[in-house]
Design a protein around this motif. Structure first.
Motif, short mmCIF file in Angstrom:
data_model
loop_
_atom_site.label_atom_id
_atom_site.label_comp_id
_atom_site.label_asym_id
_atom_site.label_seq_id
_atom_site.Cartn_x
_atom_site.Cartn_y
_atom_site.Cartn_z
N SER A 70 0.83 -1.21 0.00
CA SER A 70 0.00 0.00 0.00
C SER A 70 0.86 1.26 0.00
O SER A 70 2.06 1.21 0.15
CB SER A 70 -0.90 -0.01 1.23
OG SER A 70 -0.12 -0.06 2.40
N THR A 71 0.19 2.39 -0.15
CA THR A 71 0.87 3.68 -0.12
C THR A 71 0.73 4.25 1.28
O THR A 71 -0.36 4.26 1.82
CB THR A 71 0.22 4.63 -1.14
OG1 THR A 71 0.25 3.99 -2.41
CG2 THR A 71 0.94 5.94 -1.24
N PRO A 72 1.78 4.75 1.92
CA PRO A 72 3.16 4.74 1.42
C PRO A 72 3.71 3.32 1.41
O PRO A 72 3.17 2.46 2.09
CB PRO A 72 3.90 5.62 2.42
CG PRO A 72 3.11 5.55 3.67
CD PRO A 72 1.69 5.34 3.26
N PRO A 73 4.78 3.10 0.66
CA PRO A 73 5.30 1.75 0.54
C PRO A 73 5.66 1.14 1.89
O PRO A 73 6.16 1.83 2.78
CB PRO A 73 6.56 1.92 -0.31
CG PRO A 73 6.41 3.23 -0.98
CD PRO A 73 5.55 4.07 -0.10
N SER A 74 5.35 -0.13 2.04
CA SER A 74 5.72 -0.84 3.25
C SER A 74 7.22 -1.09 3.25
O SER A 74 7.92 -0.78 2.29
CB SER A 74 4.94 -2.15 3.34
OG SER A 74 5.36 -3.03 2.32
N HIS A 75 7.70 -1.66 4.34
CA HIS A 75 9.13 -1.93 4.45
C HIS A 75 9.58 -2.98 3.44
O HIS A 75 10.68 -2.90 2.89
CB HIS A 75 9.48 -2.36 5.87
CG HIS A 75 10.95 -2.51 6.09
ND1 HIS A 75 11.81 -1.43 6.06
CD2 HIS A 75 11.71 -3.60 6.30
CE1 HIS A 75 13.05 -1.87 6.26
NE2 HIS A 75 13.02 -3.18 6.41
N LYS A 76 8.71 -3.96 3.18
CA LYS A 76 9.02 -4.98 2.16
C LYS A 76 8.31 -4.60 0.87
O LYS A 76 7.11 -4.35 0.87
CB LYS A 76 8.57 -6.35 2.62
CG LYS A 76 9.50 -6.95 3.64
CD LYS A 76 9.28 -8.43 3.77
CE LYS A 76 10.35 -8.97 4.69
NZ LYS A 76 10.36 -10.41 4.72
N ILE A 111 11.00 -0.32 -9.95
CA ILE A 111 11.32 -0.36 -8.52
C ILE A 111 11.07 1.01 -7.90
O ILE A 111 10.54 1.13 -6.79
CB ILE A 111 12.77 -0.83 -8.28
CG1 ILE A 111 12.94 -2.26 -8.74
CG2 ILE A 111 13.18 -0.64 -6.83
CD1 ILE A 111 12.09 -3.29 -8.03
N LEU A 112 11.44 2.07 -8.61
CA LEU A 112 11.20 3.42 -8.11
C LEU A 112 9.70 3.68 -7.93
O LEU A 112 9.30 4.33 -6.96
CB LEU A 112 11.83 4.46 -9.03
CG LEU A 112 13.36 4.45 -9.08
CD1 LEU A 112 13.88 5.41 -10.14
CD2 LEU A 112 13.96 4.77 -7.72
N HIS A 113 8.88 3.15 -8.82
CA HIS A 113 7.43 3.26 -8.64
C HIS A 113 7.00 2.55 -7.36
O HIS A 113 6.19 3.07 -6.59
CB HIS A 113 6.67 2.66 -9.83
CG HIS A 113 6.54 3.60 -10.98
ND1 HIS A 113 5.90 4.81 -10.90
CD2 HIS A 113 6.98 3.49 -12.27
CE1 HIS A 113 5.93 5.41 -12.08
NE2 HIS A 113 6.60 4.64 -12.92
N PHE A 114 7.55 1.36 -7.13
CA PHE A 114 7.21 0.62 -5.91
C PHE A 114 7.63 1.38 -4.66
O PHE A 114 7.04 1.20 -3.60
CB PHE A 114 7.88 -0.76 -5.91
CG PHE A 114 7.31 -1.73 -6.92
CD1 PHE A 114 6.09 -1.52 -7.53
CD2 PHE A 114 8.03 -2.86 -7.25
CE1 PHE A 114 5.57 -2.42 -8.45
CE2 PHE A 114 7.53 -3.78 -8.17
CZ PHE A 114 6.30 -3.56 -8.76
N LEU A 115 8.64 2.22 -4.79
CA LEU A 115 9.12 3.02 -3.65
C LEU A 115 8.29 4.29 -3.45
O LEU A 115 8.56 5.06 -2.54
CB LEU A 115 10.59 3.37 -3.84
CG LEU A 115 11.55 2.19 -3.75
CD1 LEU A 115 12.94 2.59 -4.23
CD2 LEU A 115 11.59 1.63 -2.34
N GLY A 116 7.30 4.51 -4.32
CA GLY A 116 6.40 5.64 -4.15
C GLY A 116 6.62 6.80 -5.09
O GLY A 116 5.90 7.79 -5.03
#
Length: 139
Positions: A70-76, A111-116
């Motif tokens: 979810s947003t914001p990205p979780s730790h994993k 990956i940058l998208h996954f990081l928010g």
């Protein structure tokens, strides 16, 4: 865990361990851990259908990323990344870039998208981070 799947028969990743190592190091540098990331390599037609169905966009693109977290990205960090090999090849020719470098760029971009990070909001920052990680993790 990072997995590679193929929706096309004429392509496979060489040097898988180098790609995987790069993604692990990026996430570590960003203070995150790997969850489950699936890279699905496909053609333009396959990705266009996904773009239309899930994003209501009717144009070719090189990569679409669907995050599980979810947003914001979780730790994993987890998600599915669909990459059109047709677009990556076309872009590498257009920008006079090696195919492997362009492929790595779109893999990092997802990956940058996954990081928010979002293209419309953080486009300049995303480009800087793409370049940073491409230079830092050259192979």
């Amino acid at each position: 865990m990072i997995n590679f799947f193929y929706e096309i028969s004429n392509f496979s990743i060489t040097n898988k361990s180098l790609f995987i190592q790069t993604i692990y190091l990026i996430l570590k540098n960003e203070g995150k851990e790997i969850g489950n990331i699936n890279y699905i390599f496909c053609n333009d037609h396959y990705l266009l259908n996904l773009n239309k169905k899930y994003l209501q966009k009717d144009f070719y693109t090189d990569v679409i990323a669907f995050a599980y977290s979810s947003t914001p990205p979780s730790h994993k960090i987890s998600g599915d990344v669909f990459i059109s090999i047709d677009r990556v090849l076309e872009n590498s020719k257009q920008w006079n870039q090696f195919f492997q470098v362009e492929l790595k760029r779109v893999m990092i971009h997802a990956i940058l998208h996954f990081l928010g990070y979002e293209d419309q909001i953080n486009e300049k920052l995303m480009k800087k981070k793409e370049e940073f990680y491409l230079i830092l993790f050259q192979f």
